[in-house]
Design a protein around this motif. Structure first.
Motif, short mmCIF file in Angstrom:
data_model
loop_
_atom_site.label_atom_id
_atom_site.label_comp_id
_atom_site.label_asym_id
_atom_site.label_seq_id
_atom_site.Cartn_x
_atom_site.Cartn_y
_atom_site.Cartn_z
N THR A 1 6.29 -7.30 13.91
CA THR A 1 5.67 -6.90 12.00
C THR A 1 6.98 -7.36 11.33
O THR A 1 7.03 -8.13 10.44
N ALA B 1 6.23 -5.72 3.87
CA ALA B 1 5.69 -5.11 4.96
C ALA B 1 6.70 -5.10 6.21
O ALA B 1 7.72 -5.54 6.04
N SER C 1 1.40 -0.83 -0.39
CA SER C 1 -0.22 -0.11 -0.18
C SER C 1 1.29 1.25 0.29
O SER C 1 -0.05 2.79 -0.62
N ALA D 1 5.19 6.74 10.32
CA ALA D 1 4.98 5.31 10.42
C ALA D 1 5.75 5.28 11.61
O ALA D 1 5.50 4.70 12.63
#
Ligand SMILES: NC(=O)c1ccc[n+]([C@@H]2O[C@H](COP(=O)([O-])OP(=O)(O)OC[C@H]3O[C@@H](n4cnc5c(N)ncnc54)[C@H](OP(=O)(O)O)[C@@H]3O)[C@@H](O)[C@H]2O)c1
Length: 285
Positions: free
Chosen positions: A110, A88, A18, A192
């Motif tokens: 993650t 990711a 994304s 982020a």
């Protein structure tokens, strides 16, 4: 479809599609005829290109069931996955002393366990097919431990070890694994970033702020994510991909420097670059 330009096939599962490196890679691959199944927690529209496409699937790499559901969706459509790209990722910043074990777990969940999950779901199929390529997006921060981003570097060091060992384990099955090591890249990574910084009374305050300011400056003035997408494309074309690909001449020089210089000299340079940096903080944390 197998071709000389692409020895693995055209079905790609790509995490982190994304934003940033994942998004640029998805676009480049789709434009080159790949059938890209892009995943993220926030998914946008599907996109069609002349021969390829990006089909977005919601997936949280921190959830076993979410990863399995996404992989099953791809298999129901394609019956196979030829290339897995693990892009990711995110960064947690803070002094080690002020990070909790939960922060460290979240960082690894993650950047490391997420990759364990996708590999666990995809590798059995690749192994049976005796074909496949796994590309793990590491970082130059997986070679140099970056002060005040130490949890992040730890997760990338671990990913380096994972990929080195994995390569040897899967070699007899004709499945390949490789590391891409970007330097500073201008993406959503900066925004982020999560902070575990506790208070202005912290003994690390000034040095922490200086280090973060330098990192944010370097990222936001870094190369565009397309440079990494291009490097990924070059690796996909290789039948025998290298263990690691450092992207960019300057970062290649840094990595070479680390290999040949005494560790204390490398430590001195890292100290000057980060906690002793004169950059002003660009945000209030
Ligand atoms: N930017 C740099 O300077 C740099 C340098 C070296 C290495 N890297 C590495 O490159 C990779 C890509 O980062 P980027 O720079 O492109 O950052 P980015 O623009 O922030 O993209 C990160 C991607 O990861 C996804 N993601 C994060 N947490 C996720 C989760 N729990 N489940 C599923 N997807 C998740 C995000 O999507 P959602 O938020 O929608 O889920 C997004 O698509 C990371 O592994 C990073 O460590 C970046």
């Amino acid at each position: 479809m197998l071709s000389a330009n692409n020895p693995y096939g055209n079905v790609v599962l790509l995490t982190g599609a994304s934003s940033g490196i994942g998004r640029s890679t998805a676009i480049l691959l789709a434009k080159n005829g790949f059938r890209v199944y892009g995943t993220a927690r926030n998914v946008g529209e599907n996109e069609d290109y002349q021969n390829g496409f990006i089909h977005m699937i919601k997936m949280d790499v921190c959830s076993d069931s979410s990863v399995l559901e996404a992989v099953t969706q791809v298999l129901n459509i394609e019956g196979k996955i030829d290339i897995l790209i693990n892009a990711a990722g995110m960064g947690i910043s803070g002094a080690v002393e002020e990070c909790s074990a939960q922060d460290a777990f979240n960082q690894f969940n993650t950047n490391y366990f997420g990759i364990i999950r996708t590999i666990g779901a995809v590798l059995p199929l690749m192994r049976k097919a005796r074909n496949g390529l796994i590309i793990n997006i590491s970082s130059v921060g997986g070679i140099f431990s970056i002060p005040f981003q130490t949890l992040y570097s730890s997760s990338k060091f671990a990913l380096e070890a994972l990929t080195e060992g994995l390569r040897i384990e899967i070699a007899p099955f004709n499945v390949k694994a490789t590391l891409i090591e970007p330097g500073d890249i201008k993406t959503g990574f900066t925004k982020a970033r999560i902070f575990s910084y506790k208070s202005d009374d912290s003994v690390y305050g000034e040095r922490f702020h200086a280090a973060i300011a330098q990192m944010e400056y370097d990222e936001q003035n870094g190369k565009p994510p397309e440079t990494i997408a291009n490097a990924i494309m070059r690796v996909i074309r290789k039948k025998n991909p290298p263990i690691r690909t450092v992207v960019g001449a300057m970062y290649k020089a840094f990595v070479f420097f680390k290999r040949i210089m005494p560790s204390r000299l490398v430590e001195f340079v890292m100290t000057q670059m980060y906690p002793n940096s004169k950059k002003k903080s660009v945000r209030d944390v």
